[in-house]
Motif scaffolding. Structure first.
Motif, PDB file in Angstrom:
ATOM      1  N   LEU A  72       0.865  -1.166   0.000  1.00  0.00           N
ATOM      2  CA  LEU A  72       0.000   0.000   0.000  1.00  0.00           C
ATOM      3  C   LEU A  72       0.908   1.225   0.000  1.00  0.00           C
ATOM      4  O   LEU A  72       1.819   1.322   0.826  1.00  0.00           O
ATOM      5  CB  LEU A  72      -0.887  -0.016   1.251  1.00  0.00           C
ATOM      6  CG  LEU A  72      -2.002   1.026   1.320  1.00  0.00           C
ATOM      7  CD1 LEU A  72      -3.129   0.664   0.341  1.00  0.00           C
ATOM      8  CD2 LEU A  72      -2.557   1.123   2.739  1.00  0.00           C
ATOM      9  N   VAL A  73       0.678   2.158  -0.933  1.00  0.00           N
ATOM     10  CA  VAL A  73       1.544   3.321  -1.097  1.00  0.00           C
ATOM     11  C   VAL A  73       0.726   4.591  -0.853  1.00  0.00           C
ATOM     12  O   VAL A  73      -0.403   4.720  -1.350  1.00  0.00           O
ATOM     13  CB  VAL A  73       2.144   3.348  -2.528  1.00  0.00           C
ATOM     14  CG1 VAL A  73       2.987   4.596  -2.747  1.00  0.00           C
ATOM     15  CG2 VAL A  73       2.955   2.090  -2.796  1.00  0.00           C
ATOM     16  N   ALA A  74       1.309   5.538  -0.098  1.00  0.00           N
ATOM     17  CA  ALA A  74       0.625   6.813   0.157  1.00  0.00           C
ATOM     18  C   ALA A  74       0.578   7.643  -1.122  1.00  0.00           C
ATOM     19  O   ALA A  74       1.600   7.841  -1.777  1.00  0.00           O
ATOM     20  CB  ALA A  74       1.354   7.583   1.259  1.00  0.00           C
ATOM     21  N   LEU A  75      -0.597   8.137  -1.487  1.00  0.00           N
ATOM     22  CA  LEU A  75      -0.741   8.977  -2.678  1.00  0.00           C
ATOM     23  C   LEU A  75      -0.307  10.418  -2.399  1.00  0.00           C
ATOM     24  O   LEU A  75      -0.049  11.186  -3.309  1.00  0.00           O
ATOM     25  CB  LEU A  75      -2.199   8.990  -3.144  1.00  0.00           C
ATOM     26  CG  LEU A  75      -2.662   7.760  -3.932  1.00  0.00           C
ATOM     27  CD1 LEU A  75      -4.188   7.733  -4.039  1.00  0.00           C
ATOM     28  CD2 LEU A  75      -2.045   7.759  -5.327  1.00  0.00           C
ATOM     29  N   ARG A  76      -0.268  10.779  -1.120  1.00  0.00           N
ATOM     30  CA  ARG A  76       0.133  12.133  -0.716  1.00  0.00           C
ATOM     31  C   ARG A  76       0.658  12.040   0.702  1.00  0.00           C
ATOM     32  O   ARG A  76       0.616  10.963   1.304  1.00  0.00           O
ATOM     33  CB  ARG A  76      -1.062  13.085  -0.799  1.00  0.00           C
ATOM     34  CG  ARG A  76      -2.248  12.615   0.035  1.00  0.00           C
ATOM     35  CD  ARG A  76      -3.303  13.691   0.174  1.00  0.00           C
ATOM     36  NE  ARG A  76      -4.525  13.229   0.795  1.00  0.00           N
ATOM     37  CZ  ARG A  76      -4.692  12.967   2.091  1.00  0.00           C
ATOM     38  NH1 ARG A  76      -3.673  13.089   2.947  1.00  0.00           N
ATOM     39  NH2 ARG A  76      -5.852  12.566   2.554  1.00  0.00           N
ATOM     40  N   ASP A  77       1.156  13.148   1.253  1.00  0.00           N
ATOM     41  CA  ASP A  77       1.600  13.148   2.646  1.00  0.00           C
ATOM     42  C   ASP A  77       0.418  12.813   3.556  1.00  0.00           C
ATOM     43  O   ASP A  77      -0.676  13.348   3.372  1.00  0.00           O
ATOM     44  CB  ASP A  77       2.154  14.529   3.041  1.00  0.00           C
ATOM     45  CG  ASP A  77       3.439  14.863   2.303  1.00  0.00           C
ATOM     46  OD1 ASP A  77       4.005  13.972   1.649  1.00  0.00           O
ATOM     47  OD2 ASP A  77       3.862  16.030   2.382  1.00  0.00           O
ATOM     48  N   LEU A  78       0.649  11.910   4.497  1.00  0.00           N
ATOM     49  CA  LEU A  78      -0.399  11.530   5.448  1.00  0.00           C
ATOM     50  C   LEU A  78       0.006  11.986   6.844  1.00  0.00           C
ATOM     51  O   LEU A  78       1.182  11.991   7.184  1.00  0.00           O
ATOM     52  CB  LEU A  78      -0.577  10.003   5.458  1.00  0.00           C
ATOM     53  CG  LEU A  78      -0.883   9.337   4.106  1.00  0.00           C
ATOM     54  CD1 LEU A  78      -0.899   7.830   4.265  1.00  0.00           C
ATOM     55  CD2 LEU A  78      -2.202   9.844   3.553  1.00  0.00           C
ATOM     56  N   VAL A  79      -0.992  12.342   7.644  1.00  0.00           N
ATOM     57  CA  VAL A  79      -0.706  12.743   9.021  1.00  0.00           C
ATOM     58  C   VAL A  79      -1.159  11.641   9.976  1.00  0.00           C
ATOM     59  O   VAL A  79      -2.052  10.856   9.652  1.00  0.00           O
ATOM     60  CB  VAL A  79      -1.398  14.084   9.386  1.00  0.00           C
ATOM     61  CG1 VAL A  79      -0.889  15.199   8.476  1.00  0.00           C
ATOM     62  CG2 VAL A  79      -2.906  13.977   9.290  1.00  0.00           C
ATOM     63  N   ALA A  80      -0.535  11.588  11.152  1.00  0.00           N
ATOM     64  CA  ALA A  80      -0.922  10.601  12.153  1.00  0.00           C
ATOM     65  C   ALA A  80      -2.391  10.772  12.501  1.00  0.00           C
ATOM     66  O   ALA A  80      -2.874  11.896  12.660  1.00  0.00           O
ATOM     67  CB  ALA A  80      -0.052  10.763  13.394  1.00  0.00           C
ATOM     68  N   GLY A  81      -3.114   9.666  12.589  1.00  0.00           N
ATOM     69  CA  GLY A  81      -4.521   9.714  12.964  1.00  0.00           C
ATOM     70  C   GLY A  81      -5.474   9.746  11.781  1.00  0.00           C
ATOM     71  O   GLY A  81      -6.694   9.650  11.950  1.00  0.00           O
ATOM     72  N   GLU A  82      -4.931   9.901  10.588  1.00  0.00           N
ATOM     73  CA  GLU A  82      -5.776   9.940   9.380  1.00  0.00           C
ATOM     74  C   GLU A  82      -6.217   8.519   9.032  1.00  0.00           C
ATOM     75  O   GLU A  82      -5.455   7.565   9.183  1.00  0.00           O
ATOM     76  CB  GLU A  82      -4.921  10.509   8.244  1.00  0.00           C
ATOM     77  CG  GLU A  82      -5.693  11.041   7.078  1.00  0.00           C
ATOM     78  CD  GLU A  82      -4.781  11.787   6.068  1.00  0.00           C
ATOM     79  OE1 GLU A  82      -5.250  12.028   4.979  1.00  0.00           O
ATOM     80  OE2 GLU A  82      -3.623  12.107   6.406  1.00  0.00           O
ATOM     81  N   GLU A  83      -7.448   8.373   8.539  1.00  0.00           N
ATOM     82  CA  GLU A  83      -7.875   7.046   8.104  1.00  0.00           C
ATOM     83  C   GLU A  83      -7.230   6.709   6.770  1.00  0.00           C
ATOM     84  O   GLU A  83      -7.243   7.506   5.838  1.00  0.00           O
ATOM     85  CB  GLU A  83      -9.399   6.950   7.971  1.00  0.00           C
ATOM     86  CG  GLU A  83      -9.793   5.529   7.560  1.00  0.00           C
ATOM     87  CD  GLU A  83     -11.294   5.268   7.511  1.00  0.00           C
ATOM     88  OE1 GLU A  83     -12.077   6.220   7.560  1.00  0.00           O
ATOM     89  OE2 GLU A  83     -11.635   4.063   7.419  1.00  0.00           O
ATOM     90  N   LEU A  84      -6.663   5.496   6.683  1.00  0.00           N
ATOM     91  CA  LEU A  84      -6.070   5.027   5.431  1.00  0.00           C
ATOM     92  C   LEU A  84      -7.164   4.433   4.556  1.00  0.00           C
ATOM     93  O   LEU A  84      -7.963   3.612   5.016  1.00  0.00           O
ATOM     94  CB  LEU A  84      -5.022   3.946   5.714  1.00  0.00           C
ATOM     95  CG  LEU A  84      -3.835   4.364   6.575  1.00  0.00           C
ATOM     96  CD1 LEU A  84      -3.030   3.138   6.990  1.00  0.00           C
ATOM     97  CD2 LEU A  84      -2.961   5.355   5.822  1.00  0.00           C
ATOM     98  N   THR A  85      -7.213   4.852   3.292  1.00  0.00           N
ATOM     99  CA  THR A  85      -8.216   4.313   2.363  1.00  0.00           C
ATOM    100  C   THR A  85      -7.567   4.032   1.019  1.00  0.00           C
ATOM    101  O   THR A  85      -6.547   4.632   0.663  1.00  0.00           O
ATOM    102  CB  THR A  85      -9.375   5.310   2.133  1.00  0.00           C
ATOM    103  OG1 THR A  85      -8.853   6.532   1.603  1.00  0.00           O
ATOM    104  CG2 THR A  85     -10.139   5.595   3.417  1.00  0.00           C
ATOM    105  N   PHE A  86      -8.145   3.087   0.298  1.00  0.00           N
ATOM    106  CA  PHE A  86      -7.792   2.931  -1.112  1.00  0.00           C
ATOM    107  C   PHE A  86      -9.078   2.676  -1.891  1.00  0.00           C
ATOM    108  O   PHE A  86     -10.132   2.456  -1.302  1.00  0.00           O
ATOM    109  CB  PHE A  86      -6.726   1.848  -1.324  1.00  0.00           C
ATOM    110  CG  PHE A  86      -7.162   0.422  -1.072  1.00  0.00           C
ATOM    111  CD1 PHE A  86      -7.144  -0.118   0.204  1.00  0.00           C
ATOM    112  CD2 PHE A  86      -7.562  -0.385  -2.125  1.00  0.00           C
ATOM    113  CE1 PHE A  86      -7.536  -1.434   0.426  1.00  0.00           C
ATOM    114  CE2 PHE A  86      -7.944  -1.714  -1.914  1.00  0.00           C
ATOM    115  CZ  PHE A  86      -7.936  -2.233  -0.629  1.00  0.00           C
TER     116      PHE A  86
END
Ligand code: ZN
Length: 142
Positions: A72-86
């Motif tokens: 799973l690769v981040a499409l943009r910068d993610l912050v702690a606590g954000e829900e991961l989705t694809f």
């Protein structure tokens, strides 16, 4: 499933692991033309819950991650606590169990898999379509 730390865009967030089978099921993720990763039968026992945390990744039509092979690769910068989705429509050719989307970005479309999308819906996903779906499209056109 939630992001436990800040992640720069383009980074690998997690690796899918489990049983690879040729057919999809409710909790599998398609990772190849004929490859679907399933959580092991004991995914929630014996300390395996973390290893199979990926089975709790939710779908979004405006995702913050994409599936590339078995990661799973981040499409943009993610912050702690954000829900991961694809976007399940960008990994699954045809869903074992279609469902009505509640992502808030699409107005409640039925998520059935890439095979069921029109040209416009496919084009909108161009930045996160899994390679195995493009491979299958090329095979069908050949
Ligand atoms: Zn949606």
């Amino acid at each position: 499933m939630w992001c436990d730390q800040a992640v720069p865009g383009g980074s690998i967030v997690l690796e899918f692991s489990g049983d690879v089978r040729p057919t999809p099921a409710r909790f599998s993720v398609q990772v190849g033309v004929n490859e679907h990763i399933h959580p092991d039968d004991d995914a929630l026992t014996n300390g395996n819950a973390l290893r199979f945390a990926w089975r709790f990744l939710n779908h979004s039509c405006a995702p913050n991650c994409r599936v590339a092979g078995r990661v799973l690769v981040a499409l943009r910068d993610l912050v702690a606590g954000e829900e991961l989705t694809f976007d399940y429509n960008a990994t699954e050719w045809s869903m074992a169990e279609p469902f009505a989307c509640a992502c808030g970005a699409c107005g409640g479309s039925i998520v059935r898999g890439f095979a069921h999308l029109d040209a416009q819906a496919r084009e909108r996903r161009r930045d996160w379509i899994a390679e195995h779906l493009l491979e299958r499209l090329r095979d069908e056109d050949a």
